[in-house]
Scaffold this motif. Sequence first.
Motif, PDB file in Angstrom:
ATOM      1  N   ASP A 305       0.761  -1.177   0.072  1.00 46.46           N
ATOM      2  CA  ASP A 305       0.017  -0.407  -0.250  1.00 46.46           C
ATOM      3  C   ASP A 305       1.155   1.194  -0.050  1.00 46.46           C
ATOM      4  OD1 ASP A 305      -2.497  -1.544  -0.108  1.00 46.46           O
ATOM      5  OD2 ASP A 305      -1.633  -2.143   2.375  1.00 46.46           O
ATOM      6  N   VAL A 306       2.417   1.690   0.316  1.00 44.65           N
ATOM      7  CA  VAL A 306       3.112   2.604   0.640  1.00 44.65           C
ATOM      8  C   VAL A 306       4.612   1.591   0.455  1.00 44.65           C
ATOM      9  CG1 VAL A 306       3.305   4.361   2.428  1.00 44.65           C
ATOM     10  CG2 VAL A 306       1.610   3.421   1.562  1.00 44.65           C
ATOM     11  N   PHE A 307       5.226   3.107  -0.593  1.00 49.90           N
ATOM     12  CA  PHE A 307       6.681   2.521  -0.348  1.00 49.90           C
ATOM     13  C   PHE A 307       6.839   3.671   0.187  1.00 49.90           C
ATOM     14  CE2 PHE A 307      10.178   2.624  -2.347  1.00 49.90           C
ATOM     15  CZ  PHE A 307      11.109   1.687  -2.329  1.00 49.90           C
ATOM     16  N   VAL A 308       8.344   3.379   1.378  1.00 49.77           N
ATOM     17  CA  VAL A 308       8.834   3.708   2.439  1.00 49.77           C
ATOM     18  C   VAL A 308      10.106   3.814   2.124  1.00 49.77           C
ATOM     19  CG1 VAL A 308       9.128   4.768   4.796  1.00 49.77           C
ATOM     20  CG2 VAL A 308       6.852   3.183   3.670  1.00 49.77           C
ATOM     21  N   LEU A 309      10.981   4.836   1.939  1.00 48.48           N
ATOM     22  CA  LEU A 309      12.051   4.865   1.873  1.00 48.48           C
ATOM     23  C   LEU A 309      12.743   6.296   1.634  1.00 48.48           C
ATOM     24  CD1 LEU A 309      14.399   3.294   0.538  1.00 48.48           C
ATOM     25  CD2 LEU A 309      14.093   5.424  -1.880  1.00 48.48           C
ATOM     26  N   PRO A 310      13.273   5.830   3.788  1.00 49.12           N
ATOM     27  CA  PRO A 310      13.525   7.166   4.849  1.00 49.12           C
ATOM     28  C   PRO A 310      15.450   7.462   4.675  1.00 49.12           C
ATOM     29  CG  PRO A 310      12.760   5.495   6.027  1.00 49.12           C
ATOM     30  CD  PRO A 310      13.028   4.737   4.279  1.00 49.12           C
ATOM     31  N   SER A 311      15.482   8.205   2.951  1.00 49.20           N
ATOM     32  CA  SER A 311      17.065   8.438   3.061  1.00 49.20           C
ATOM     33  C   SER A 311      17.295   9.832   3.882  1.00 49.20           C
ATOM     34  CB  SER A 311      17.177   9.062   1.758  1.00 49.20           C
ATOM     35  OG  SER A 311      16.671   7.843   0.603  1.00 49.20           O
ATOM     36  N   ARG A 312      18.920   9.402   4.036  1.00 52.80           N
ATOM     37  CA  ARG A 312      19.294  10.568   4.789  1.00 52.80           C
ATOM     38  C   ARG A 312      20.749  10.609   4.724  1.00 52.80           C
ATOM     39  NH1 ARG A 312      18.948   7.296   9.624  1.00 52.80           N
ATOM     40  NH2 ARG A 312      21.204   6.877  10.786  1.00 52.80           N
ATOM     41  N   ILE A 313      21.548  11.719   5.017  1.00 53.55           N
ATOM     42  CA  ILE A 313      22.706  11.446   4.745  1.00 53.55           C
ATOM     43  C   ILE A 313      24.189  10.718   5.781  1.00 53.55           C
ATOM     44  CG2 ILE A 313      25.080  13.804   4.941  1.00 53.55           C
ATOM     45  CD1 ILE A 313      22.654  15.112   3.538  1.00 53.55           C
ATOM     46  N   ALA A 314      24.615  10.394   5.409  1.00 55.06           N
ATOM     47  CA  ALA A 314      25.249   9.156   6.188  1.00 55.06           C
ATOM     48  C   ALA A 314      26.473  10.149   7.129  1.00 55.06           C
ATOM     49  CB  ALA A 314      26.320   7.901   6.058  1.00 55.06           C
ATOM     50  N   ARG A 315      27.307   9.797   8.561  1.00 59.95           N
ATOM     51  CA  ARG A 315      28.269  10.519   8.928  1.00 59.95           C
ATOM     52  C   ARG A 315      29.351  10.858   8.145  1.00 59.95           C
ATOM     53  NH1 ARG A 315      27.693   6.888  13.750  1.00 59.95           N
ATOM     54  NH2 ARG A 315      27.016   5.121  12.169  1.00 59.95           N
ATOM     55  N   ASP A 316      29.633   9.648   6.976  1.00 59.21           N
ATOM     56  CA  ASP A 316      30.781  10.229   5.882  1.00 59.21           C
ATOM     57  C   ASP A 316      30.660  10.801   4.987  1.00 59.21           C
ATOM     58  OD1 ASP A 316      29.176   8.111   4.310  1.00 59.21           O
ATOM     59  OD2 ASP A 316      30.431   7.105   4.602  1.00 59.21           O
ATOM     60  N   GLY A 317      29.090  11.709   4.553  1.00 56.90           N
ATOM     61  CA  GLY A 317      28.467  12.200   3.499  1.00 56.90           C
ATOM     62  C   GLY A 317      28.110  11.134   2.406  1.00 56.90           C
ATOM     63  N   ASP A 318      27.978  10.719   2.775  1.00 56.59           N
ATOM     64  CA  ASP A 318      27.400   9.215   1.831  1.00 56.59           C
ATOM     65  C   ASP A 318      26.248   9.622   1.601  1.00 56.59           C
ATOM     66  OD1 ASP A 318      26.767   7.635  -0.064  1.00 56.59           O
ATOM     67  OD2 ASP A 318      26.911   5.280   1.033  1.00 56.59           O
ATOM     68  N   ARG A 319      24.814   9.695   0.444  1.00 58.38           N
ATOM     69  CA  ARG A 319      23.614   9.915   0.464  1.00 58.38           C
ATOM     70  C   ARG A 319      22.795   9.302  -0.720  1.00 58.38           C
ATOM     71  NH1 ARG A 319      25.119  16.525   0.477  1.00 58.38           N
ATOM     72  NH2 ARG A 319      26.555  15.043   1.720  1.00 58.38           N
ATOM     73  N   ASP A 320      21.807   9.151  -0.696  1.00 59.65           N
ATOM     74  CA  ASP A 320      21.069   8.527  -2.171  1.00 59.65           C
ATOM     75  C   ASP A 320      21.094  10.298  -3.449  1.00 59.65           C
ATOM     76  OD1 ASP A 320      20.517   6.055  -1.777  1.00 59.65           O
ATOM     77  OD2 ASP A 320      18.627   6.594  -0.295  1.00 59.65           O
ATOM     78  N   GLY A 321      21.443   9.415  -4.407  1.00 64.42           N
ATOM     79  CA  GLY A 321      21.880  10.379  -5.224  1.00 64.42           C
ATOM     80  C   GLY A 321      19.856  10.705  -5.862  1.00 64.42           C
ATOM     81  N   LEU A 322      19.261   9.928  -6.739  1.00 65.12           N
ATOM     82  CA  LEU A 322      17.637   9.726  -7.413  1.00 65.12           C
ATOM     83  C   LEU A 322      17.499   7.623  -7.310  1.00 65.12           C
ATOM     84  CD1 LEU A 322      14.545  11.024  -7.626  1.00 65.12           C
ATOM     85  CD2 LEU A 322      15.643  11.028  -9.938  1.00 65.12           C
ATOM     86  N   PRO A 323      17.110   7.375  -6.116  1.00 73.04           N
ATOM     87  CA  PRO A 323      17.098   5.255  -6.423  1.00 73.04           C
ATOM     88  C   PRO A 323      16.350   5.607  -7.329  1.00 73.04           C
ATOM     89  CG  PRO A 323      17.439   7.085  -3.649  1.00 73.04           C
ATOM     90  CD  PRO A 323      16.791   8.102  -4.672  1.00 73.04           C
ATOM     91  N   ASN A 324      16.518   4.440  -8.233  1.00 71.53           N
ATOM     92  CA  ASN A 324      15.844   3.872  -8.891  1.00 71.53           C
ATOM     93  C   ASN A 324      14.197   3.809  -8.650  1.00 71.53           C
ATOM     94  OD1 ASN A 324      17.344   4.831 -11.021  1.00 71.53           O
ATOM     95  ND2 ASN A 324      16.973   2.683 -12.187  1.00 71.53           N
ATOM     96  N   VAL A 325      14.702   2.716  -7.141  1.00 71.73           N
ATOM     97  CA  VAL A 325      13.502   2.463  -6.907  1.00 71.73           C
ATOM     98  C   VAL A 325      12.704   3.027  -6.483  1.00 71.73           C
ATOM     99  CG1 VAL A 325      14.463   2.224  -4.258  1.00 71.73           C
ATOM    100  CG2 VAL A 325      13.258  -0.055  -5.127  1.00 71.73           C
ATOM    101  N   LEU A 326      12.303   4.197  -6.427  1.00 72.00           N
ATOM    102  CA  LEU A 326      11.022   5.270  -5.984  1.00 72.00           C
ATOM    103  C   LEU A 326      10.607   5.033  -7.690  1.00 72.00           C
ATOM    104  CD1 LEU A 326      12.585   8.248  -4.321  1.00 72.00           C
ATOM    105  CD2 LEU A 326      11.143   6.916  -3.401  1.00 72.00           C
ATOM    106  N   MET A 327      10.802   4.774  -9.023  1.00 77.41           N
ATOM    107  CA  MET A 327      10.425   4.967  -9.764  1.00 77.41           C
ATOM    108  C   MET A 327       9.446   3.642 -10.053  1.00 77.41           C
ATOM    109  SD  MET A 327      13.259   7.174 -12.729  1.00 77.41           S
ATOM    110  CE  MET A 327      14.860   6.697 -11.594  1.00 77.41           C
TER     111      MET A 327
END
Length: 412
Positions: A305-327
């Motif tokens: 029913d709902v897709f949840v992706l709570p992305s955030r900036i990690a402590r080393d600076g790593d982060r998502d771009g535009l995750p394909n899984v959202l598309m």
Amino acid sequence: MTAQRPKLAVVVKGWPRLSETFIAQELVALEQMGHPLEIWSLRFPTDKKRHPLHDRLQAPVKYLPEYLHQEPLRVGKAVIKGMFRKSFWRAGSVWFKDLRRDLTRNRVRRFGQACVLAAEMPLDTAALYAHFMHTPASVTRYAAILRDMKWGVSAHAKDIWTSPDWEKREKLQATTHGAEFLATCTAFGAEHLKGLADDPARVALIYHGLDLARFPAPPELRKTDASRVRFLSVGRLVEKKGFDNLIEALALLPKSLDWHWEHIGGGGLGDAFVARAKVLNIHDRITWRGACDQPEVISAMRDSDVFVLPSRIARDGDRDGLPNVLMEAASQKLCILSTPVSAIPEFIETGTHGILSDDAPTALAEAMTELAAHPEQRLALADAAYERLTQHFLMAPGIKMLDERLRAMTSG
């Protein structure tokens, strides 16, 4: 396939990888457009499964020494072969300059892998193309110098935000043997990289987009009652995906809400997350699926029913771009709840195509509760996200742009 096209060596970190369907999608499309490819992987596969998309690629796959000590004769032969060329010493000078600023085993391994790549690439290889700006691009850059060849690169997320600026800058300068072009999949990343390039035109914004031919049409009907809600997340169990906060949020959902959360993906934090769910007494409402192939992912999306992706900036600076899984979720008209990190707002406008929440557990719990209580809102958001996908985020325009860049590089 057009055999007359110049051959392109494609350098990837690992092949195949379940979490990198966007690379497989791109390479299959390029192959269909007539590019003869040869895949060079820095690592052997670790996933036990593979997507059907991986089997569609016809290009041969070759593996470089994952660790130099495992194949000393192969590495030694490549180094000796290269030492008789002036280009070897140019490449060695560039590498040694990098090594002084990054005195690591990985930096040593990059040059050894580059020597093997340069020694073993077929003579009719016209250019090199790397996926990811960090290690794969370094190996590609050194090998390109060794063979006096042009090279290009696609940058994505972690490779942009965890690489030092000096290294990104030098990979984008003509005077330091930089890439002919860099393609990146978010406007957020493109703006950053253009500021480091000697010529901003060297950096191209090319969204991955989605090839809808690989996906079934979205379900005609979805549940419109609020009696029970099924949340789904797909992503590696790593810090930047924010699943630790999501677990805390699930524990804050109203006791009256009948919910279930399903997670798909591997990752090193799995044991800790499972243990935390048990402590919070919500473990019996969670299904941990582990790594799944594409058909299994799509099936789960169609049942949720709902897709949840709570992305955030990690402590080393790593982060998502535009995750394909959202598309991918949008392709199945699945309502999306995510966060306004990096380029996610380039696809999802909150309140229109989905909900972008703060990643704090209380905020996530509030958003999930609201969506659970309003199934009609979920359907409207999902419809809008599907329209956004089909109007602006399909694969074809990006592949056409990439094809033009690669043709220009290989024809020169």
